[in-house]
Design a protein around this motif. Structure first.
Motif: not given
Ligand code: FES
Length: 356
Positions: A1-21, A65-68
């Motif tokens: 489950m990569p963790k990333l920041l989108i517009d300052g919000k913490n997001v955790e999504v399954p591997e392979g999820t696109t940035i849009l999703a 896709p998102v990255n850690e």
């Protein structure tokens, strides 16, 4: 489950999820045009671009896709300017006669333009060729409205398996349509209407028969009746602000009577007839050794699909008409006789959920 920041919000999504999703999951809306969930993600229009810290170029969020540890900005100045430039170019080659367009106020290009605050088109100049095609009974095409998103191409080939629409020509000369820019009536199009359902603009739309219906209703020497398919009473309410699925049978019938229809009928009646007729046909085939298994023939789109792509299965199709067609036949015979009307004066209007 990569963790990333989108517009300052913490997001955790399954591997392979696109940035849009991932952004959608975080409640952040990124505008899109060519993307269509579960149908197409080809990164063609670039309206959905976002900025990723450390990346030299903006990326299309619908295919990246998102990255850690990613830091994504979905609404920076650079992103907004890039989207507006892309949109400016799309609008510069779009037939913007919105008031007379079938999709006015239900157009994704309008919605995205509004969301991005487009107030002028700065790129002007040559426009690509306009090809119109209104030769089929169900669908109208207008290439001047096409934004080349290719949703129709994907749904026609990959979902429906028909492949009637494809890009013709290259670059600025590209036209989306049947091979050699022929009419839809000359190819194996089954009139299913899925292209019109996914088109974000008015480049391909259901043929409008409303003026013909008004002309019939306005003619006092005609006896105009209407049949509504079961789906209509459950979907019509949505157009008037009711929650999806609200049954509006009573209101619909009252409205049709007020429009001037001499009779309002439910296709459910002839759907029952279809079942009885198909049942009788099946029994006959079983008893007399006809072709089995027998396949229902109640969808004109499916019949045409079978004729074009599986002609070897035609003997398996029931010979019965569809419920809509059975109603038409009964309206001109049994109904006309019972109502004491000359069959030639009976006009049957069908309100169906399906273009075919
Ligand atoms: Fe992503 Fe078109 S929506 S590139």
């Amino acid at each position: 489950m990569p963790k990333l920041l989108i517009d300052g919000k913490n997001v955790e999504v399954p591997e392979g999820t696109t940035i849009l999703a991932a952004a959608e999951q975080a409640g952040i809306k990124i505008p899109t045009l060519c993307y269509l969930k579960d149908v197409q993600a080809i990164g063609a229009c670039r309206v959905c671009v976002v900025e990723v810290e450390g990346y030299r170029n903006l990326v299309a969020s619908c295919v990246t896709p998102v990255n850690e540890g990613m830091h994504v900005l979905t609404n920076s100045r650079r992103v907004r300017e890039s989207r507006r430039t892309v949109l400016d170019l799309i609008l510069s080659d779009h037939d913007g006669e919105c008031q007379t367009c079938e999709r006015n106020e239900d157009c994704e290009l309008q919605m995205v333009s509004r969301a991005l605050g487009m107030r002028e088109i700065t790129n002007t100049g040559e426009k690509s060729r306009k090809i119109t095609d209104d030769r089929t009974p169900a669908l109208d095409r207008n290439s001047a409205k096409c934004i080349h998103c290719r949703r129709c191409v994907t749904v026609c080939s990959e979902v429906q398996g028909v492949r009637a629409l494809n890009p013709q020509g290259r670059g600025f000369k590209t036209i989306i349509g049947p091979a050699f820019n022929r009419g839809l009536d000359t190819v194996a199009c089954v009139q299913c209407g899925q292209c019109a359902a996914v088109c974000p603009v008015g480049a391909i739309s259901e043929k409008n028969h409303i003026n013909a219906v008004w002309a019939a209703l306005d003619n006092p020497s005609l006896h105009v009746i209407v049949q509504t398919a079961p789906a209509i009473r459950a979907t019509l309410g949505e157009c008037f602000g009711y929650p999806p699925g609200t049954r509006v049978t009573g209101r619909m019938v009252a409205a049709l009577r007020r429009l001037g229809f001499d009779g309002v009928f439910d296709t459910e009646f002839s759907a029952d007839l279809t079942i009885i007729e198909e049942g009788n046909e099946l029994l006959k085939r079983v008893k007399e050794g006809g072709t089995l298994p027998m396949i229902t023939s109640c969808s004109p789109g499916w019949i045409k699909f079978c004729e074009h792509f599986y002609p070897d299965l035609l003997a398996h199709l029931s010979t019965c008409k569809s419920p809509q067609q059975m109603f038409g036949a009964l309206a001109k015979t049994y109904y006309a006789e019972t109502a004491g009307v000359d069959p030639k004066d009976v006009i049957v209007v069908s309100i169906m959920p399906c273009t075919a």
